[in-house]
Design an enzyme around this catalytic site. Structure first.
Site, PDB file in Angstrom:
ATOM      1  N   TRP A 154       0.845  -1.206   0.000  1.00  0.00           N
ATOM      2  CA  TRP A 154       0.000   0.000   0.000  1.00  0.00           C
ATOM      3  C   TRP A 154       0.870   1.242   0.000  1.00  0.00           C
ATOM      4  O   TRP A 154       2.073   1.152   0.269  1.00  0.00           O
ATOM      5  CB  TRP A 154      -0.917   0.005   1.243  1.00  0.00           C
ATOM      6  N   GLU A 171      -3.503   8.701  -1.788  1.00  0.00           N
ATOM      7  CA  GLU A 171      -2.661   7.514  -1.623  1.00  0.00           C
ATOM      8  C   GLU A 171      -1.795   7.228  -2.843  1.00  0.00           C
ATOM      9  O   GLU A 171      -1.469   6.085  -3.125  1.00  0.00           O
ATOM     10  CB  GLU A 171      -3.529   6.274  -1.323  1.00  0.00           C
ATOM     11  N   GLU A 172      -1.437   8.268  -3.571  1.00  0.00           N
ATOM     12  CA  GLU A 172      -0.694   8.053  -4.808  1.00  0.00           C
ATOM     13  C   GLU A 172       0.636   8.771  -4.849  1.00  0.00           C
ATOM     14  O   GLU A 172       1.576   8.316  -5.485  1.00  0.00           O
ATOM     15  CB  GLU A 172      -1.541   8.519  -6.008  1.00  0.00           C
TER      16      GLU A 172
END
Ligand code: NAG
Ligand code: NAG
Ligand code: NAG
Ligand code: NAG
Ligand code: NAG
Ligand code: NAG
Ligand code: NAG
Length: 593
Positions: A140, A199-200
């Site tokens: 993640w 989240e990138e």
């Protein structure tokens, strides 16, 4: 390769839905949607979905995408919206859920995980957990440093409410020890890079740094109130506020969204708008150093945001300056084809409702060179200056900005299915619901937008109690490396295709799940690098030290057959292996037919 035919990328346009849901005024939409949103939020918390008590599930969706997890960010923003309702005097029955949330956060903080552990607090940067309150072990984008800061803000909001209503035992025994961990985390780690709210992007983001400033500022006040030391929080709050100023990009009159490795990663991003409304403090006026919603900086950002998204979606066709449009995350977004989101479109409205509240409260509004473009959208010629509420300019602007804000809500209303259930996104082509269903964060954005429109503002948090210390801005973020995920860049030229609006007809598919497992319907879309011919790329996050095979395909009619496979020399597949750390740029390919 010669250009023989330029295939338009908006091939899906031909399938634009003809029937559109009935438009509804913003008031009646919000009034009708609010109880639906509240019910769906409650359905997504705790036992209903098999989650531990107090766990806020992101969405009941278990595939395409699987969001059956709890994210620290989504949970904190959602609970904050519930606390604000309780503090505004309604829905006292939400208290038991809020307290269950608070208790289970203490357990989550102590779970050792890939981001780290409790003893040095590093584990608090873990972005998501399983809904039974256990560690999530998949690859993640981690750590994400906004989580502890946003959670601290939700805790302070409830802590202040509980103290006022005679529940100091809960505050001192249960809430404070957990809150202190989050404040200590932000104090210790705010100046290390991490992933942004989407989240990138690995770096420092306006959203995360702004949330850190708020957490430390109000956390310090709250600590003092309880008789605890607050000086370390105040000291770092000054440093954070200093650093926050570096996101203001004077030369382009814009707020940068992400800074990484000393450079600007992205300028216009609706995550910035979400950050602006999170930092709203009605007592801070239109302060620009804290990027208040009515500050000239925040309004310049609003103008840039709408200008960016207006040409991006067929859904916005025909919209002119001064009219609301559907808003996504950022240009060239490829996640689920980079559609508009409900929560980002509502955020554009909420910022303006917050601004209107302050202008009316202070009885004037100021137009500066920075905000002139924003104020010039509303049909009258305006000049810089301060306009009193009795002036016709003030009246004209306030009336028209409110209509403008309502327009964003009306877009969401138009593309909300008749049962009122909100996904994450709605198609930029035809408005149908896309990606995760019943997204908790979408519903939370309905609650906060309705409150903002109704003038029910959240409590002040002391935004301007800290000043940017002159000559003391010495701390900036240092780069941290995530060895858990490798950013792999795929690029290909295909001069048969034009690219525009960030979309394309070219995809990559491969033998690992991140590349669709050879299923062409799960292939990952590449996006045009510029609005010109032929170069497409995307960055895909893959696990480290993993060998994989891949190939490029063309899908000329969206997800429908036929699919054209590239003719890779020798007829085989392309092969590569991710390194154990760092990133990987694959050699630029050329699409052969
Ligand atoms: C792409 O261009 C080539 C020539 O470079 C041509 O032979 C081919 O038919 C084109 N393919 C498509 C799908 O248009
Ligand atoms: C976990 O805690 C120990 C101390 O008990 C520390 O030395 C170690 O670096 C921490 N691990 C991580 C991954 O941060
Ligand atoms: C918690 O959930 C995860 C993911 O669904 C599962 O793998 C694990 O076995 C569960 N643990 C417990 C203790 O129930
Ligand atoms: C709407 O557009 C999406 C792509 O964004 C497509 O998958 C879907 O089939 C379209 N639906 C209709 C009813 O046209
Ligand atoms: C980060 O902050 C700490 C203080 O908490 C400081 O010692 C360190 O120098 C800072 N690092 C950078 C790069 O600013
Ligand atoms: C994918 O392909 C690579 C290279 O051939 C191979 O080593 C790997 O085991 C494959 N992975 C899967 C999940 O099939
Ligand atoms: C799956 C995993 O990596 N878990 C880690 C959680 O954190 C502890 C302490 O840092 C590690 O030992 C585990 O490996």
């Amino acid at each position: 390769m010669k250009i023989t035919a330029l295939l338009p990328v908006l091939a899906c346009l031909g399938r634009l839905a003809s029937a559109s849901p009935t438009a509804s005024s913003s008031n009646s939409y919000l009034t009708k949607e609010d109880p639906i949103a509240l019910k769906r939020i409650m359905d997504n918390i705790g036992p209903n979905l098999g989650a531990s008590p107090g766990i806020v599930v992101a969405s009941p969706s278990t595939e395409d995408p699987n969001y059956l997890y709890t994210w620290t960010r989504d949970a904190a923003l959602t609970v904050k919206s519930l606390v604000d309702r309780v503090a505004a005097g309604s829905d006292k029955n939400l208290i038991s859920t809020i307290e269950a949330y608070i208790k289970v956060q203490g357990a989550l903080q102590h779970i050792p995980n890939i981001s780290g552990n409790f003893s040095d607090l590093s584990g608090l940067g873990e972005p998501k957990f399983n809904i039974n309150a256990t560690e999530f072990t998949g690859s993640w984008g981690r750590p994400q440093r906004d989580g502890p800061a946003l959670r601290a803000t939700a805790f302070v909001a409830y802590g202040n409410y509980a103290l006022k209503h005679g529940n100091s035992a809960f505050v001192t025994k249960t809430l404070w020890p957990i809150l202190k961990n989050d404040l200590d985390y932000v104090t210790k780690y705010w100046n290390l890079t991490g992933y942004d709210l989407w989240e990138e992007t690995m770096g420092s983001s306006f959203f995360t740094i702004g949330a850190s400033y708020r957490a430390l500022t109000e956390g310090a006040k709250f600590a003092s109130k309880l008789g605890h030391s607050s000086s370390s929080y105040v000291n770092q709050a000054e440093n954070v506020l200093c650093y926050l100023q570096s996101f203001w990009d004077k030369s382009s009159n814009a707020i940068d969204a992400d800074i990484a490795n000393g450079g600007i990663m992205r300028v216009v991003d609706s995550g910035t708008t979400v950050g602006i409304i999170h930092g709203f403090d009605y007592k801070a006026g239109c302060d620009a150093t804290t990027f208040q919603p009515c500050s000239d900086r925040a309004l310049a950002h609003h103008y840039n945001l709408v200008s960016t998204f207006r040409p991006l979606y067929p859904l916005n066709n025909g919209k002119t300056v001064g009219e609301a449009v559907a808003i996504g995350r950022y240009a060239y977004d490829v996640y689920y084809s980079g559609n508009p989101w409900y929560l980002t479109t509502l955020a554009a409205a909420e910022q303006l409702y917050d601004a209107l509240y302050v202008w009316k409260r202070q009885g004037n509004l100021e137009i500066t060179d920075i905000s002139l473009d924003f104020f010039s959208q509303f049909g009258i010629h305006v000049k810089t200056g301060t306009y009193k509420s009795s002036s016709s300019t003030f009246k004209h602007l306030v009336t028209n900005i409110e209509k403008y804000a309502d327009g964003f809500v009306e877009i969401v209303a138009k593309y909300t299915p008749s049962d009122g259930r909100l996904h994450e996104q709605f198609s930029g082509w035809n408005g149908t619901a896309v990606s995760a269903k019943d997204l908790t964060w979408s519903y939370a954005s309905v609650l906060t937008t309705k409150a903002a429109k109704g003038g029910s503002v959240p409590a002040s948090w002391g935004a301007t109690s800290i000043k940017v210390p002159h000559g003391k801005c010495k701390f900036g973020p240092e780069h941290t490396v995530n060895n858990d995920i490798i950013d792999v860049k795929f690029s290909i030229t295909d001069t048969n295709l034009t690219s525009s609006f960030g979309t394309s007809n070219i995809y990559v598919v491969g033998n690992i799940s991140e590349l669709g497992g050879w299923s062409t319907s799960a292939a990952v879309e590449l996006h045009g690098v510029s609005d010109s011919y032929g170069l497409f790329s995307t960055i895909i996050k893959l696990p480290p030290s993993t060998a994989f095979e891949y190939k490029f395909i063309e899908k000329l009619n969206c997800d429908e057959a036929p699919v054209t496979w590239e003719n890779y020399p020798g007829g085989g597949n392309r092969e590569a292996k991710t390194p154990s750390k760092g990133s990987l740029t694959l050699p630029k390919a050329t699409f052969e037919y």
